[in-house]
Design a protein around this motif. Structure first.
Motif: not given
Length: 246
Positions: A21-22, A159-161, A165-169
């Motif tokens: 899933w991740a 999904p916000n986790i 973690l990967f700095s999506f903005r």
């Protein structure tokens, strides 16, 4: 098989499911971010095409109404501001609003010159500019749709986790929200001394800069094509908030 083995198998299955899933969520975020960047590049191409048409349009109008200096200066200044590199989507949209308003006043002045409106060069440039603006509007809708999908995924749980973690903005919307663009331009053919023939327009104040208002959608920061270069960063303080922190 003892109870411990069953527990280990269950834990292993859960870990594998979470890992799959991740990975799928991460790939989805990357795909949406790339779509936003691609949509922005398409808008940028059409904006520069618009900038290239404006000088020729001004020169054509000058051939029939050389004394309309105020309008020419206004359009030229608005074009220069809109073509400034390194602007965020919020700043770009505000500058495009000002340019659109200036072009509206230029076309309003052209209405007073039948020979100009009948000139082939003017009608061709007007048609090309209208076509370009239609493509900008279509590109804006496509861009905003992708921004909405990206922002929804970045903000919703779980999904916000992965996004955190990967700095999506969050990305900024690019939209026309200046009421002045939708207002019919006021045209006067007399200056303050009462001389007819020189366009002065209405009293204009210095336009508010983009740093005086929040980004579109009430957002501050967010994806900035010029600054981030397609690689979102975490913890970047927007320029309009740096002054407040000092």
């Amino acid at each position: 098989m003892d109870a411990l083995g069953v527990v280990l198998i269950i834990i292993g299955v859960v870990v594998v499911i979470v890992l799959i899933w991740a990975i799928a969520t991460y790939n989805g975020l990357v795909r949406l971010r790339n779509l936003v960047q691609e949509a922005w590049r398409q808008i940028d191409v059409e904006l520069h095409r618009r900038y290239d048409l404006i000088p020729n349009l001004i020169e054509t109008v000058k051939g029939y109404a050389a004394h309309e200096r105020a309008v020419f200066d206004e359009v030229t200044e608005a074009r220069a501001a809109a073509a400034t590199p390194g602007t965020t989507p919020a700043q770009q949209a505000q500058q495009e609003n000002q340019l659109t308003a200036a072009l509206g006043r230029l076309f309003a002045v052209a209405e007073a010159y039948p020979e100009l409106r009948a000139a082939e060069a003017f009608t061709r440039l007007q048609a090309e500019l209208t076509n370009t603006e239609d493509r900008i509007a279509a590109g804006r809708r496509f861009y905003n749709a992708n921004v909405r999908q990206l922002n929804t995924k970045v903000e919703t749980f779980p999904p916000n986790i992965v996004a955190s973690l990967f700095s999506f903005r969050r990305a900024e919307y690019f939209e026309a929200n200046d009421p002045a663009v939708r207002t019919a331009p006021a045209v006067s053919f007399a200056d303050r001394e009462g001389d007819v023939g020189i366009y002065r327009g209405t009293e204009r104040t210095a336009p508010a800069r983009a740093d005086a208002s929040p980004s579109f959608g009430g957002q501050r920061g967010g994806y900035d094509p010029a600054r981030d270069g397609g690689r979102p960063t975490e913890g970047v303080v927007p320029p309009d908030e740096q002054g407040a922190q000092r």
